[in-house]
Design an enzyme around this catalytic site. Sequence first.
Site, short mmCIF file in Angstrom:
data_model
loop_
_atom_site.label_atom_id
_atom_site.label_comp_id
_atom_site.label_asym_id
_atom_site.label_seq_id
_atom_site.Cartn_x
_atom_site.Cartn_y
_atom_site.Cartn_z
N HIS A 41 -14.31 -0.45 14.76
CA HIS A 41 -13.70 -1.88 14.78
C HIS A 41 -13.34 -2.16 16.21
CE1 HIS A 41 -9.90 0.44 14.66
NE2 HIS A 41 -10.19 0.89 13.53
N HIS B 56 -11.88 0.90 18.11
CA HIS B 56 -12.87 1.99 18.56
C HIS B 56 -13.56 1.37 19.91
CE1 HIS B 56 -12.73 2.66 14.12
NE2 HIS B 56 -12.15 3.73 14.57
N CYS C 139 0.01 16.71 -2.31
CA CYS C 139 -0.32 15.62 -2.84
C CYS C 139 -1.87 15.72 -2.94
CB CYS C 139 -0.42 14.28 -2.02
SG CYS C 139 -0.73 12.65 -2.67
N CYS D 138 -4.22 12.65 -1.45
CA CYS D 138 -4.42 12.87 -0.08
C CYS D 138 -4.92 14.22 0.37
CB CYS D 138 -3.07 12.98 0.91
SG CYS D 138 -2.14 11.41 0.64
N CYS E 78 4.73 10.61 -2.22
CA CYS E 78 3.86 10.57 -1.33
C CYS E 78 3.74 8.80 -0.71
CB CYS E 78 2.45 10.92 -1.68
SG CYS E 78 1.09 10.20 -0.88
N HIS F 239 0.18 7.37 -2.03
CA HIS F 239 -0.12 7.47 -3.24
C HIS F 239 1.06 7.11 -4.28
CE1 HIS F 239 -3.57 9.20 -1.64
NE2 HIS F 239 -4.24 8.65 -2.59
N LYS G 9 -1.25 -5.09 12.10
CA LYS G 9 -2.09 -3.93 12.20
C LYS G 9 -3.38 -4.16 11.33
CE LYS G 9 -1.90 0.98 11.11
NZ LYS G 9 -1.73 1.94 9.98
N LYS H 264 -7.75 -3.24 6.05
CA LYS H 264 -8.68 -4.05 5.01
C LYS H 264 -7.93 -4.92 4.04
CE LYS H 264 -12.42 -0.74 4.35
NZ LYS H 264 -13.25 0.07 3.55
#
Length: 642
Positions: free
Chosen positions: A20, A23, A128, A131, A145, A148, A297, A300
């Site tokens: 994206h 990068h 967790c 993760c 967490c 999650h 930020k 998605k």
Amino acid sequence: MTTKKQFFTTPIYYVNAKPHLGHAYTSIATDVATRFKQMDAYETFFLTGTDEHGDKIVQAAHAQETTPKAYADKISKLFQDLLPVLNVKNNFFIRTTDSYHIKIVQSILSKIYDSGDIYFSSYEGLYCFGCERFYQERELVDGKCPDHGVAPEIIKESNYFFKMSKYQEWLINHIKANPDFIRPEQYKTEILSFLKEPLEDLCISRPKSRLTWGINLPFDEDYVTYVWFDALVNYISALGYPDGELFKKFWTGARHFVAKDIIKPHGIYWPIMLKAAGIPIYNGLNVHGFWNVKGSKMSKSIGNVTDPIQVTDAYGVDPFRYFLMREMVFGLDANFTEETIIYRINADLANDLGNLFSRILSMNLRYFKGEVKGKDNKIEKEKNLSLSSDANRAIEEYKQAMEFCEFHKGLGAIWQFISTMNKYIDTHKPWDLAKDEVNIPILETILYNLIEGLRVVSCLIYPIMPQTSLKMQKTLCMEKENMGFYTLKETSVWEQVKKGTIMEKPDSLFPRIDMDKIKPKETAAQTKPFKPALKEQITIDDFAKIDLRTGTVISAEKIEKSNKLLKLKIDLGAETRQIIAGIAKDYTPEQIIGKQVIVVANLKEATLMGETSQGMILAANHKKNLVLSGFDKEILPGNQVK
Ligand code: MSP
């Protein structure tokens, strides 16, 4: 004569998602710094690549029902293919799944293990399973967490640890003794303040019972090495450590480019790893901030992850590179919107630089049929027409700024000079001078200096806009053979454009962009409010019967023989649901994976095209399409929606 050498690196990017804007920025910034150093007569080597081991990759591969290697091959290629699109000229591309890299990682692990700085110990901590990592108490949110929303379990596990604490004092001294080791200053301060607390030793392994997609520990086949001990080593394995010529030539001149998210591994783990392995420490770390998109930020679920290929296609590679370098103050965060890139293109590129270029060359065409007439030093002195000291000031300021990755300031110095040239034209009014034959020698001198000024600008923009630099130089008949750019030393020599050269009418450097183009005009029919008849009223109790939950789409696939349905797996926090949704015409599986949606969680199971559907996701009609409901912030799956 020995040439000065510098080795530039980007982080190696994870292959868990496609590249994206963020990068693209790091790769372009590193490319700009490399090209600048080449102008400063350095021999350079530029490395980039992909980081391909670890849990994240396994999870992403599972979501697409493929193997980690096949998945890594696919995404790594996207990162490789992006480089020429951005005109980033790397010398090498490393993949951590390459066999030579694996061997070097293992040899370094053995070396440190043999010296006693890696030890085996059992560890009890909060783990967790979502993760696949341990958490510290302080990292949890309400004891859960943060990703999650479930309380981690206490598990006891034996692992290998790296004695970082042993090197803490040494590192503090090293950072203090080398003022350029971490730049800009605020990140050096951040690392030093972190080092005021005792360093914990680093857990560097994972038992194979939990993770197999990694590099085997050479001293224990039941374990793989975890992430950083693999990834950071890329910087030396790519150079052929320990005996490779490239390593010998470039390593001590290494400057790493990273964003602020990974300063700890680069500013703490990496120098300590090198020290423990008896390898010279890298030269320095350049840390930049984060790009947000439309003030948020990139994520998605918000749908603002910006594809650098799309931006390049829409605006061109040089304007995109210019915008990124001009808009971000290296070290601080910046914001990307289409409005700001268009504004910069129109104001800075089309208006300031583009107009100056065509203005000067059109005058030279009009008054001297395109021939460069040369200047008269006596007249220049008498009439105070010199531009060379302004050019040299610009070069000096540019050099200082670029040296410290202050790209916005470097460009600022060039644009200051562009503005000086525009004022020079307005002050001396060539159009008035052209009216009288006696003024022709003055006019010749003015145009010669302006053309020289354009030459200087064309040389200085090279690291940021290589294509435009070349285009300008072609028009000025100053194309540089072989290298394709002028060194800073060459740039600063005034009077290089040859007298008698004939210059053609230039093509426009940057077409203006119509801001309205990005805002499709709504037709009258579209703007007319649409008022569907409302359904019968319900009470709050009726509404409370519907259990709405937040969910994250973890996989999506088309259902054969249906062009409307997608089979989705949705993470609802405590469980994963299969939901068949009629959105295939509006969303591809790739577009929807990772999105956060609202799920009707207590809807009776149904069967659609032979597939069980355990709920429904919410979407709205918009101009004959379906648009999924979502949230403007990232949110944990399984939360109630009220
Ligand atoms: N694989 C590790 C790095 C290992 S280096 C030995 C990793 N990969 S990553 O794919 O997550 O890339 C992180 C880097 O991508 C950042 O440090 C930065 O260079 C770039 N960026 C990712 N998002 C970014 C922004 N939003 N803005 C600017 N740069 C960003 O971490």
